[in-house]
Enzyme design. Sequence first.
Site: not given
Length: 157
Positions: A54, A56, A84
């Site tokens: 992801h 991040e 998330c």
Amino acid sequence: MMNHKNYMDEAVKAALKGIHANEGGPFGCIVVKDGEIIGRGNNKVTSTNDPTAHAEIIAIREACKYLDCFQLDDCIIYTSCEPCPMCLGAIYWARPKKVFYACNQQDAAEIGFDDEFIYKEIPLPYEKRSIPFEQCARDSALKAFRQWSEKEDKIEY
């Protein structure tokens, strides 16, 4: 001088770059320290076959490598979408000063990225989760915990 909108625009640019390169979903993230972008990431789940790739996570890894440190003290994270559950956990482990996000969970759900099922799973007893969790071989694993507790030269985190 960059402001919050300018930094968020950089996170969105990372998302757009990833979309155009067919690397993954429409998510981008940057990490800023003392006004400098030290980490940048976009979603690369489908291009790397890595469910943890992801934006991040990638930006945090890049920033930590840049700082040669496992924590992001005094850093600010700008992410194009509310993190998330996995990224939220990574953010808390990295301990930045603040997080700014643009789109929210509902925005993501509306385009097919719905994390609600994970949030609903977390408080459930293990036996009621959609992926069963069962404890085994605890005594064996406790050996590593005991050795960590006794280790005198460990780096705490």
